[in-house]
Design an enzyme around this catalytic site. Sequence first.
Site, mmCIF file in Angstrom:
data_model
loop_
_atom_site.group_PDB
_atom_site.id
_atom_site.type_symbol
_atom_site.label_atom_id
_atom_site.label_comp_id
_atom_site.label_asym_id
_atom_site.label_seq_id
_atom_site.Cartn_x
_atom_site.Cartn_y
_atom_site.Cartn_z
ATOM 1 N N CYS A 82 3.925 -6.895 -2.600
ATOM 2 C CA CYS A 82 5.054 -6.503 -2.510
ATOM 3 C C CYS A 82 5.844 -7.480 -2.938
ATOM 4 O O CYS A 82 5.808 -6.319 -4.681
ATOM 5 C CB CYS A 82 5.612 -7.784 -0.571
ATOM 6 S SG CYS A 82 6.616 -6.995 0.025
ATOM 7 N N HIS A 191 1.665 -5.017 2.165
ATOM 8 C CA HIS A 191 0.623 -6.845 2.616
ATOM 9 C C HIS A 191 -0.291 -6.188 3.144
ATOM 10 O O HIS A 191 -0.452 -6.266 4.441
ATOM 11 C CB HIS A 191 2.066 -6.821 3.772
ATOM 12 C CG HIS A 191 3.199 -7.622 3.503
ATOM 13 N ND1 HIS A 191 3.240 -8.545 2.615
ATOM 14 C CD2 HIS A 191 4.752 -6.989 3.556
ATOM 15 C CE1 HIS A 191 4.564 -8.597 2.164
ATOM 16 N NE2 HIS A 191 5.782 -8.189 3.104
ATOM 17 N N GLU A 193 -1.852 -8.888 4.127
ATOM 18 C CA GLU A 193 -2.325 -9.758 5.170
ATOM 19 C C GLU A 193 -1.249 -9.454 6.026
ATOM 20 O O GLU A 193 -1.985 -10.365 7.431
ATOM 21 C CB GLU A 193 -1.801 -11.642 5.154
ATOM 22 C CG GLU A 193 0.266 -11.728 4.678
ATOM 23 C CD GLU A 193 0.307 -10.513 3.718
ATOM 24 O OE1 GLU A 193 1.534 -10.585 3.614
ATOM 25 O OE2 GLU A 193 -0.048 -10.349 2.414
#
Length: 212
Positions: A82, A191, A193
């Site tokens: 990011c 992202h 995650e």
Amino acid sequence: MKTVAIIDYGMGNLHSARKAVEHVAPDCTVLVTDDAAKIREADRVILPGVGAIRDCMAEMHRLGVVELVKEVSQDRPFLGICVGMQALMARSEENGGVEGIGLFPSEVRYFGDNLTENGERLKVPHMGWNQVYQTVDHPLWHNIPDGDRFYFVHSYYAEADGNADMAGRTRYGVDLAAAVARDNIFAAQFHPEKSARAGLQLLENFTNWTGK
């Protein structure tokens, strides 16, 4: 046992990134740290980032992270996430113009206040799931179908057109670089995650990647 260091400079999804890497790579030691010595000793390094690029770069300069990133990104697998990706670029339009670390020559642009697609106005920040089309054959795309969806949250983007380092492309009003890669460095605007199966696969691929 391999060690993955997530650089802690106070700006990033540190907890969720650590938990995601631990989930996909239980054989790795995952450290969230601002200790330069531990980061230098790590086999792999992740640079996260959220918020305004001016604040991120200010903290990285204050803590000596800029020079550390330039050092450790030379010789081991390195992942930017990011704003961590945007920080690796040459410059961002955000906050009136902010110089980045400069590992990639791209500039980061603002989506604008009147972003449209097919006559429909799009919200900024861009927030949600978008398809990512792989523009290079890269080890971090292993077992991830082309066009799979990843989760984005951003108001600024690295341009796709003319971007020789682009590894993945997506579209949100404009074509943008969803990922860039060169040598042992890979960076994603999305992202991983927060991107469910596809994101976890990318993180698993990162922990297995030799940087070649």
